[in-house]
Design an enzyme around this catalytic site. Structure first.
Site, PDB file in Angstrom:
ATOM      1  CB  THR A  43      -0.926  -0.023   1.236  1.00 44.38           C
ATOM      2  OG1 THR A  43      -1.773  -1.156   1.115  1.00 44.38           O
ATOM      3  CG2 THR A  43      -1.778   1.224   1.343  1.00 44.38           C
ATOM      4  CE1 TYR A  53      -5.924   0.303  -0.002  1.00 45.29           C
ATOM      5  CE2 TYR A  53      -3.938  -0.365  -1.157  1.00 45.29           C
ATOM      6  CZ  TYR A  53      -4.765  -0.445  -0.057  1.00 45.29           C
ATOM      7  OH  TYR A  53      -4.445  -1.283   0.973  1.00 45.29           O
ATOM      8  CB  THR A 119       0.800  -3.916   6.403  1.00 44.82           C
ATOM      9  OG1 THR A 119      -0.529  -3.880   5.881  1.00 44.82           O
ATOM     10  CG2 THR A 119       1.425  -2.539   6.327  1.00 44.82           C
ATOM     11  CG  ASP A 120      -2.399  -7.578   3.361  1.00 41.81           C
ATOM     12  OD1 ASP A 120      -2.745  -6.743   4.219  1.00 41.81           O
ATOM     13  OD2 ASP A 120      -2.980  -7.708   2.266  1.00 41.81           O
ATOM     14  CE  LYS A 192      -2.875  -5.295   7.989  1.00 42.60           C
ATOM     15  NZ  LYS A 192      -2.929  -5.126   6.515  1.00 42.60           N
ATOM     16  CD  GLU A 299      -7.556 -29.727  26.509  1.00 39.85           C
ATOM     17  OE1 GLU A 299      -8.409 -30.516  26.074  1.00 39.85           O
ATOM     18  OE2 GLU A 299      -7.719 -28.491  26.523  1.00 39.85           O
TER      19      GLU A 299
HETATM   20  N1  ASP Z   1      -2.568  -5.599   0.503  1.00 39.94           N
HETATM   21  C1  ASP Z   1      -1.571  -4.658   0.914  1.00 39.94           C
HETATM   22  C2  ASP Z   1      -0.241  -5.377   0.957  1.00 39.94           C
HETATM   23  O1  ASP Z   1       0.001  -6.100   1.876  1.00 39.94           O
HETATM   24  C3  ASP Z   1      -1.936  -4.071   2.221  1.00 39.94           C
HETATM   25  C4  ASP Z   1      -0.898  -3.154   2.832  1.00 39.94           C
HETATM   26  O2  ASP Z   1       0.177  -2.920   2.332  1.00 39.94           O
HETATM   27  O3  ASP Z   1      -1.221  -2.597   3.902  1.00 39.94           O
HETATM   28  O4  ASP Z   1       0.520  -5.226   0.048  1.00 39.94           O
END
Ligand code: ASP
Length: 345
Positions: A43, A53, A119-120, A192, A299
């Site tokens: 992103t 986007y 971030t994913d 995340k 367990e």
């Molecule tokens: N889908 C994006 C990615 O991981 C989301 C992000 O960057 O926050 O590339």
């Protein structure tokens, strides 16, 4: 259990102090440190569309033009390694990225590496690199939750925070770091935990802390591919269809994202135990992000069934460690040691 909680408290404090000290780094003396930027997309490189986007569209050159202040802190150069949403990251790209990072660091020309990234799956890339990079110089992944062309884009601030952090002496000899929401997290703890907040990363507790120059014994130079390892997500009433599919596809390892303390319903447990007898390495992790999965006090009798408890590692980080462990050994005790210590000990 107590020492785990203490470690979590210590780690959180370290991260906070480190992030705070970065805010104060307004002046540097002497020649500027050299930072190499490897851009992968996300992103932070996103461009707006009618519905939202697209990630991985804007070039690193354009991204950097929006943050001229970076030049006050470091001499920068960059390469566009790929430009994708991190949902399209895969084992093959991770291998190439680790090779590239090691190559850049071995050149001796740079003081630190900054990787722009979605971030994913940032926590997975950071964890993979942490286990496969063998130089103590700082490596940081930087993301954003708003695309590059948003009027309130967060990428520029995160880039500035990250550069100010990695040029500091305290950044050497740490884990690979992740920067988001103006904060720094380290690879072992980062995850995340929010789909939309600009502060979408968080830290979980960890059993071990492993700077990336620690001797893991995982080398990517001669690896062309990684062993197939899949993750099976468990839930109330889950069937064994997904587990069977991985077994039938010949996967070498399977991570079970169990319920609660890594628990499995009887059918899943029986099939996994059978798979162990047929040579598949099974790691028992949990879909719960805190607390970890341990044989002791639980367990499931991992020793008897031949399972490996994930400790504090999430299913996705367990998958990465299991893949790398399987590149060097098939021995369950050695692999258990990796899960307990991060290294074979
Ligand atoms: N889908 C994006 C990615 O991981 C989301 C992000 O960057 O926050 O590339």
């Amino acid at each position: 259990m107590k020492h785990r909680l203490q470690f979590f408290a210590f780690l959180t404090l370290t991260v906070m102090l480190f992030a705070t000290s970065c805010q104060k780094n307004e002046t540097l003396s002497g020649p500027l440190p050299k930072v190499h930027i490897i851009a992968t997309g996300g992103t932070i490189a996103g461009a707006s569309t009618d519905i939202g986007y697209d990630a991985g569209k804007v070039s690193i050159e354009t991204i950097l033009q929006a943050v001229p202040e970076l030049k006050q802190y470091a001499e920068l150069d960059y390469e566009q390694f790929c430009n994708i949403g991190s949902q399209d990251m895969n084992d093959s790209i991770w291998l190439s990225l680790a090779k590239r990072v090691n190559q850049v660091l071995e050149s001796g020309k740079y003081d630190a590496i900054l990787i722009t990234h979605g971030t994913d799956v940032m926590e997975e890339t950071a964890f993979f690199l942490n286990l496969t990079i063998h130089d103590p110089k700082p490596v940081i992944l930087v993301g954003a939750m708003r695309p590059a062309d948003a009027e309130d884009a967060d990428g520029p601030y995160n880039l500035l925070t990250a550069v100010k952090a990695i040029v500091r002496p305290e950044a050497v000899g740490r884990e690979v770091m992740c920067c988001l929401g103006g904060k720094i997290y380290e690879a072992g703890a980062a995850f995340k935990n929010d789909t939309h907040s600009i502060d979408a990363l968080s830290a979980t507790s960890v059993d071990w802390y492993l700077p990336h120059n620690a001797n893991t014994g995982f080398y990517t130079d001669n690896l062309e591919e990684l062993p197939e390892v899949g993750i099976v997500y468990c839930y109330g009433s889950n069937s064994t269809v997904a587990l069977e599919a991985f077994i039938n596809a010949g996967y070498k390892g399977i991570v079970l994202a169990g319920v609660g303390d890594g628990n499995l319903n009887q059918e899943t447990l029986d099939l996994a135990a059978q798979a162990v007898k047929n040579g598949v390495m099974i790691v028992r992790s949990s879909r719960i992000p805190f607390g970890g999965v341990y044989t002791e006090g639980g367990e499931v009798d991992d020793e008897k069934l031949g399972f490996i408890a994930s400790g504090s590692l999430s299913p996705q980080k367990s998958r990465i460690l299991l893949m790398l462990a399987l590149t060097v050994t098939q021995d369950i005790d050695t692999i258990r040691s990796y899960f307990q210590n991060g290294v074979y000990r």
